[in-house]
Scaffold this motif. Structure first.
Motif, short mmCIF file in Angstrom:
data_model
loop_
_atom_site.label_atom_id
_atom_site.label_comp_id
_atom_site.label_asym_id
_atom_site.label_seq_id
_atom_site.Cartn_x
_atom_site.Cartn_y
_atom_site.Cartn_z
N LYS A 79 1.53 6.75 -7.05
CA LYS A 79 0.52 7.73 -7.46
C LYS A 79 1.06 9.15 -7.35
CE LYS A 79 -3.56 4.94 -6.29
NZ LYS A 79 -4.76 4.83 -5.43
N LYS A 80 1.86 9.39 -6.31
CA LYS A 80 2.46 10.72 -6.14
C LYS A 80 3.44 11.02 -7.27
CE LYS A 80 5.18 13.45 -2.86
NZ LYS A 80 5.88 13.43 -1.54
N PRO A 89 0.81 -1.24 0.00
CA PRO A 89 0.00 0.00 0.00
C PRO A 89 0.84 1.27 0.00
CG PRO A 89 -0.92 -1.60 1.53
CD PRO A 89 0.40 -2.14 1.09
N SER A 90 1.94 1.29 0.77
CA SER A 90 2.78 2.50 0.82
C SER A 90 3.46 2.73 -0.53
CB SER A 90 3.81 2.38 1.93
OG SER A 90 4.70 1.29 1.70
N THR A 144 1.13 1.18 -11.45
CA THR A 144 0.47 2.36 -10.91
C THR A 144 1.09 3.65 -11.42
OG1 THR A 144 -0.03 1.13 -8.87
CG2 THR A 144 -0.24 3.52 -8.77
N LYS A 190 0.89 4.23 -2.92
CA LYS A 190 0.69 5.64 -2.62
C LYS A 190 1.81 6.49 -3.20
CE LYS A 190 -0.05 8.79 1.29
NZ LYS A 190 -0.16 8.89 2.79
#
Length: 302
Positions: free
Chosen positions: A130-131, A123-124, A161, A127
């Motif tokens: 996406k950034k 999950p990290s 992603t 994230k």
């Protein structure tokens, strides 16, 4: 060609000491970094490359964006192998370095070498991906060394992603006799076709033997002696083949003298049985002497 600012993140953890890649994981990365710098700056002289490590006590900025190859070599030389990796933190710092690039028209790219266990959870990493995508940063991964399913899955999820318009790539390189840089030369990271090099195995995004557009598959700026040796060998082989072809053509043009009878029929010995010289179809020697004696024009010297 594409104008880019590229940050290269190397894995200098204890895992990079292993020798399952030629000559070792760390030396293989060093060779690949040199090749990437040459490829990027040759594609566009205004492109710049930076270098940082993500092992040890934490990520370290070794060289800010530059076009000076000597600074990159010095940065690799100063890097020490120790500790474990901090993948997420290393990518974040590289993203900040790209954000503060002087030439804002340069596209942003991060190339990460990873050969050890990835400690961050999925999950990290999603994230963070996406950034990076939001900030317009392409992220390429060169995965080798510890290729367990968990590591591979995390990298695949991150790559899917962050990918925008096929701008990010994941290259998985298993151990083998081929150099790490040989795989990267024709990988999607450097615009290759993604085929596997000789002696290597296929990986995701793979690498190949097309040579990345370089003659003989070798970058002359990275290894000028090898490139010169290959070129001289090719020229010698070409000269040898031309010499052989010329000799064959000359042999084909020469007339075949075998089977052609000699003038005057069968060959005659130089001397006849009486010891006198034999003629080639003329009168015998005794008849010659008689003709001379009967010659009325002969001067009488008696």
């Amino acid at each position: 060609m594409v104008l880019e600012a590229t940050m290269i993140v190397v894995d200098n953890s204890e895992s990079s000491r292993n020798g399952d890649y030629v000559p070792s994981r760390w030396e293989a990365q060093s060779d690949a970094v040199n090749m990437i710098f040459s490829a990027k700056t040759q594609a566009n002289p205004e492109s710049s490359v930076g270098l940082m490590s993500m092992g040890g006590k934490g990520p370290e900025m070794l060289v800010t964006l530059t076009t000076d190859f000597g600074k990159v070599l010095d940065g690799m030389h100063r890097t020490k192998i120790r500790g474990s990796t901090y993948l997420a933190t290393g990518i974040q710092i590289a993203g900040l370095a790209l954000k503060h690039r002087q030439n804002k028209s340069q596209k942003q790219r991060i190339i990460v070498f990873t050969c050890s266990t990835i400690h961050e959870d999925e999950p990290s990493l999603v994230k963070l991906a996406k950034k990076m995508k939001k900030n317009g940063v392409s992220v390429d991964f060169v995965a080798f060394g510890d290729l367990d399913p968990d590591n591979t899955k995390k990298l695949e999820v991150f790559s899917e992603t962050v990918n925008s318009g096929d701008g990010s790539h994941l290259v998985i390189i298993p151990p083998g006799p081929s150099l790490l840089s040989d795989h990267l030369l024709s990988s999607a990271i450097l615009g290759g076709d993604g085929s596997a090099p000789r002696g290597g195995e296929d990986g995701v995004g793979g690498a190949g033997e097309s040579g990345g557009g370089f003659e003989f598959g070798v970058d002359p700026s990275a290894d000028p002696e090898l490139a010169l040796a290959l070129r001289m060998s090719m020229e010698e082989e070409k000269a040898r083949q031309e010499k052989e072809n010329k000799a064959k053509n000359e042999t084909a043009r020469e007339p075949d003298l075998e089977g052609i009878p000699e003038e005057g029929g069968e060959s005659q010995p130089l001397l006849d049985p009486s010891g006198d010289a034999s003629g080639s179809g003329g009168a015998p020697a005794t008849e010659d002497r008689k003709d001379k004696e009967d010659d009325p024009d002969k001067m009488d010297t008696a």
